[in-house]
Scaffold this active site. Sequence first.
Site, short mmCIF file in Angstrom:
data_model
loop_
_atom_site.label_atom_id
_atom_site.label_comp_id
_atom_site.label_asym_id
_atom_site.label_seq_id
_atom_site.Cartn_x
_atom_site.Cartn_y
_atom_site.Cartn_z
N ASP A 33 -14.42 -35.48 -4.62
CA ASP A 33 -14.80 -35.72 -3.23
C ASP A 33 -13.66 -36.42 -2.47
O ASP A 33 -13.26 -36.01 -1.37
CB ASP A 33 -16.07 -36.59 -3.23
CG ASP A 33 -16.79 -36.63 -1.91
OD1 ASP A 33 -16.41 -35.87 -1.00
OD2 ASP A 33 -17.75 -37.42 -1.78
N SER A 120 -21.24 -33.27 -11.02
CA SER A 120 -22.01 -34.35 -11.68
C SER A 120 -21.41 -34.87 -12.99
O SER A 120 -21.94 -35.82 -13.56
CB SER A 120 -23.47 -33.96 -11.94
OG SER A 120 -24.25 -34.15 -10.79
N THR A 121 -20.34 -34.24 -13.48
CA THR A 121 -19.86 -34.65 -14.82
C THR A 121 -18.82 -35.77 -14.77
O THR A 121 -18.24 -36.13 -15.80
CB THR A 121 -19.25 -33.45 -15.59
OG1 THR A 121 -18.05 -33.03 -14.93
CG2 THR A 121 -20.22 -32.30 -15.68
N1 APR Z 1 -10.18 -31.01 -8.69
C1 APR Z 1 -11.16 -30.54 -9.50
N2 APR Z 1 -11.99 -31.33 -10.20
C2 APR Z 1 -11.82 -32.68 -10.07
C3 APR Z 1 -10.84 -33.25 -9.24
C4 APR Z 1 -9.98 -32.36 -8.53
N3 APR Z 1 -9.04 -32.79 -7.72
N4 APR Z 1 -10.93 -34.61 -9.35
C5 APR Z 1 -11.93 -34.86 -10.22
N5 APR Z 1 -12.46 -33.71 -10.66
C6 APR Z 1 -13.54 -33.47 -11.63
C7 APR Z 1 -13.87 -34.58 -12.61
O1 APR Z 1 -13.01 -34.53 -13.72
C8 APR Z 1 -15.31 -34.22 -13.00
O2 APR Z 1 -15.33 -33.34 -14.10
O3 APR Z 1 -14.75 -33.27 -10.91
C9 APR Z 1 -15.85 -33.47 -11.79
C10 APR Z 1 -16.93 -34.20 -11.05
O4 APR Z 1 -16.61 -35.58 -11.01
P1 APR Z 1 -16.78 -36.47 -9.71
O5 APR Z 1 -15.78 -36.10 -8.70
O6 APR Z 1 -16.82 -37.87 -10.17
O7 APR Z 1 -18.21 -35.99 -9.11
P2 APR Z 1 -19.71 -36.33 -9.60
O8 APR Z 1 -19.79 -36.70 -11.03
O9 APR Z 1 -20.54 -35.17 -9.10
O10 APR Z 1 -20.08 -37.63 -8.78
C11 APR Z 1 -20.25 -37.55 -7.39
O11 APR Z 1 -18.68 -39.27 -6.94
O12 APR Z 1 -16.80 -39.20 -5.61
C12 APR Z 1 -18.12 -39.54 -5.67
O13 APR Z 1 -18.82 -39.20 -3.40
C13 APR Z 1 -18.96 -38.72 -4.72
O14 APR Z 1 -20.78 -40.21 -4.95
C14 APR Z 1 -20.30 -38.94 -5.30
C15 APR Z 1 -20.03 -38.92 -6.79
#
Ligand code: APR
Length: 170
Positions: A33, A120-121
């Site tokens: 995000d 979500s991971t």
């Molecule tokens: N590109 C692709 N995948 C990514 C990137 C990137 N630039 N950065 C991180 N990830 C991956 C992580 O390795 C993980 O496997 O995205 C996946 C989801 O992780 P998060 O970004 O932490 O998302 P999530 O677990 O769904 O949590 C959502 O996190 O950032 C906050 O605002 C968001 O509150 C929400 C929560």
Amino acid sequence: MKIDIIQGDITHEKTDAIVNAANPALAGGGGVDGAIHRAAGYDLYEECRQIVHKTGECKPGFAVLTKGYNLLCRYIIHAVGPVWRGGNNGEEEILLNCYRNILALAIETGIKSIAIPNISTGIYGFPKKKAANIVGTYFKNPAEEQPSVEYIRFVCFDEENYLLYKNEFA
Ligand code: APR
């Protein structure tokens, strides 16, 4: 529907749309995000703010569409995944709904290609293997949708997810 699995940063993708793992307030955050908001620029915060002002927060399992701004994609689909709370709180169904709603929104918008992260991971703590299995089971047979979407690119940031997806779609 062609499916590729790659390891990388989703902000570099040139598909019609990329998917964001957002929070209900669409307020930006860490993880994917944060990376998407930084790369897309301030106008994305502004559109997200207006959406929440008009229609309220995006509930877990649902998704909303914005423009892509400074990214290479035309659209961003912001999907809100479940926070993992042990598994007895509908987490699996909510995660599946995320992917269903992403595909529904893409079909409705005429989007042909989508890059999708491992929702979500990360910060939300959903077990990676379980998530990969839900994604694999759904996309190998998306049933009722018969999607007009031609190409899905699963963009895994970490190696663990990448290997799990490779195995799931093998
Ligand atoms: N590109 C692709 N995948 C990514 C990137 C990137 N630039 N950065 C991180 N990830 C991956 C992580 O390795 C993980 O496997 O995205 C996946 C989801 O992780 P998060 O970004 O932490 O998302 P999530 O677990 O769904 O949590 C959502 O996190 O950032 C906050 O605002 C968001 O509150 C929400 C929560």
